[in-house]
Design an enzyme around this catalytic site. Sequence first.
Site, short mmCIF file in Angstrom:
data_model
loop_
_atom_site.label_atom_id
_atom_site.label_comp_id
_atom_site.label_asym_id
_atom_site.label_seq_id
_atom_site.Cartn_x
_atom_site.Cartn_y
_atom_site.Cartn_z
N LYS A 109 0.82 -1.22 0.00
CA LYS A 109 0.00 0.00 0.00
C LYS A 109 0.85 1.27 0.00
O LYS A 109 0.59 2.19 -0.76
CB LYS A 109 -0.93 0.05 1.21
CG LYS A 109 -1.92 -1.12 1.30
CD LYS A 109 -2.88 -0.94 2.45
CE LYS A 109 -2.23 -0.94 3.83
NZ LYS A 109 -1.69 -2.24 4.25
N ARG A 127 11.65 -5.86 4.95
CA ARG A 127 11.53 -4.41 5.18
C ARG A 127 12.12 -4.05 6.54
O ARG A 127 12.73 -2.99 6.70
CB ARG A 127 10.05 -4.01 5.11
CG ARG A 127 9.80 -2.53 5.27
CD ARG A 127 8.38 -2.15 4.91
NE ARG A 127 7.46 -2.33 6.01
CZ ARG A 127 6.13 -2.17 5.92
NH1 ARG A 127 5.58 -1.83 4.79
NH2 ARG A 127 5.35 -2.34 6.97
N ARG A 148 -9.69 0.70 8.86
CA ARG A 148 -9.24 -0.65 9.22
C ARG A 148 -10.27 -1.40 10.04
O ARG A 148 -10.01 -2.54 10.41
CB ARG A 148 -7.95 -0.53 10.03
CG ARG A 148 -6.68 -0.92 9.27
CD ARG A 148 -5.51 -0.65 10.20
NE ARG A 148 -4.33 -1.37 9.91
CZ ARG A 148 -3.29 -0.88 9.24
NH1 ARG A 148 -3.34 0.31 8.71
NH2 ARG A 148 -2.21 -1.60 9.09
N ARG A 162 11.55 0.20 11.51
CA ARG A 162 10.27 0.00 12.18
C ARG A 162 10.34 -1.24 13.06
O ARG A 162 10.51 -2.34 12.56
CB ARG A 162 9.15 -0.17 11.14
CG ARG A 162 8.64 1.15 10.62
CD ARG A 162 7.55 0.94 9.60
NE ARG A 162 6.43 0.14 10.12
CZ ARG A 162 5.30 -0.02 9.45
NH1 ARG A 162 5.12 0.55 8.28
NH2 ARG A 162 4.33 -0.75 9.97
N ARG A 180 -0.19 -8.75 13.53
CA ARG A 180 -0.79 -7.74 12.64
C ARG A 180 -1.66 -8.41 11.58
O ARG A 180 -2.72 -7.90 11.22
CB ARG A 180 0.31 -6.88 12.00
CG ARG A 180 0.84 -5.82 12.97
CD ARG A 180 2.25 -5.40 12.64
NE ARG A 180 2.40 -4.79 11.35
CZ ARG A 180 3.57 -4.70 10.71
NH1 ARG A 180 4.68 -5.22 11.24
NH2 ARG A 180 3.65 -4.11 9.55
P1 ADP Z 1 1.20 -2.01 7.93
O1 ADP Z 1 -0.05 -1.92 7.10
O2 ADP Z 1 2.41 -2.40 7.17
O3 ADP Z 1 1.01 -2.84 9.18
P2 ADP Z 1 0.84 0.74 8.85
O4 ADP Z 1 1.92 1.74 8.82
O5 ADP Z 1 -0.36 0.96 8.01
O6 ADP Z 1 1.59 -0.60 8.46
O7 ADP Z 1 0.35 0.52 10.35
C1 ADP Z 1 1.24 0.27 11.42
C2 ADP Z 1 0.46 0.12 12.73
O8 ADP Z 1 -0.23 1.34 13.02
C3 ADP Z 1 -0.64 -0.95 12.72
O9 ADP Z 1 -0.15 -2.22 13.05
C4 ADP Z 1 -1.60 -0.40 13.79
O10 ADP Z 1 -1.14 -0.67 15.09
C5 ADP Z 1 -1.52 1.11 13.60
N1 ADP Z 1 -2.56 1.63 12.69
C6 ADP Z 1 -2.36 2.20 11.46
N2 ADP Z 1 -3.53 2.56 10.90
C7 ADP Z 1 -4.50 2.22 11.78
C8 ADP Z 1 -5.93 2.31 11.78
N3 ADP Z 1 -6.59 2.84 10.75
N4 ADP Z 1 -6.61 1.85 12.85
C9 ADP Z 1 -5.96 1.32 13.91
N5 ADP Z 1 -4.63 1.19 13.97
C10 ADP Z 1 -3.89 1.63 12.94
#
Ligand code: ADP
Length: 192
Positions: free
Chosen positions: A14, A128, A89, A134, A146
């Site tokens: 994404k 990654r 999400r 991260r 996750r």
């Molecule tokens: P990835 O999709 O690779 O896990 P993101 O950067 O989108 O990475 O998200 C990292 C973390 O941030 C998630 O595991 C979650 O804890 C939190 N997070 C991100 N977006 C949301 C969301 N819309 N609702 C709840 N938690 C979120």
Amino acid sequence: MFNLILFGPPGSGKGTQSEKIVEKYALHHLSTGDLLRSEIADQSTLGLEAKKYMDKGQLVPDEVVIGMIRSAIDHHQEAKGFLFDGFPRTPAQAEALDTLLEQNNASINVMLALEVSEEELVTRLLKRGETSGRSDDTNEKVIRARIVEYENKTAAVADYYAAFNKVVKVNGVGSIDDIFQSLCREIDKRTA
Ligand code: ADP
């Protein structure tokens, strides 16, 4: 306004594809993951609270991310459209987003859903983690958590938009450019 959700599990590409799409179509990129990491870097109260969940691979509470998105939309009233990356999400986030957009006389035009197998996701995220800095990408337990959160809470968001006929599945395996071309074809069909 043209509003797009780029959807898919962690590691589905994404972030990579979002960068390319926002450049080509001049959309404003809203990534809740990036917004949360920037709150953590600032050591804000919100960031410190969110970090507790992120470190465990759990979703941050809905009210926190919805508040962040509300203020980001308010601050970018001039945008031609938004690309939502990592949001919504949960179904509750999706409903809140619809309400926020309605208040701006807008709506979601399409959700593009990247499809990648679980083993490929874990491989990509561990790779990654070698360079991203991260912490949630270096521990396989956190990565698996996750993916479980995605299956239990996030996958249903696609059903929510499917009920409005707004979901298009796109193969997320292949070269970055090939996947980008597939995404562009779907966007072009809807913006022409
Ligand atoms: P990835 O999709 O690779 O896990 P993101 O950067 O989108 O990475 O998200 C990292 C973390 O941030 C998630 O595991 C979650 O804890 C939190 N997070 C991100 N977006 C949301 C969301 N819309 N609702 C709840 N938690 C979120």
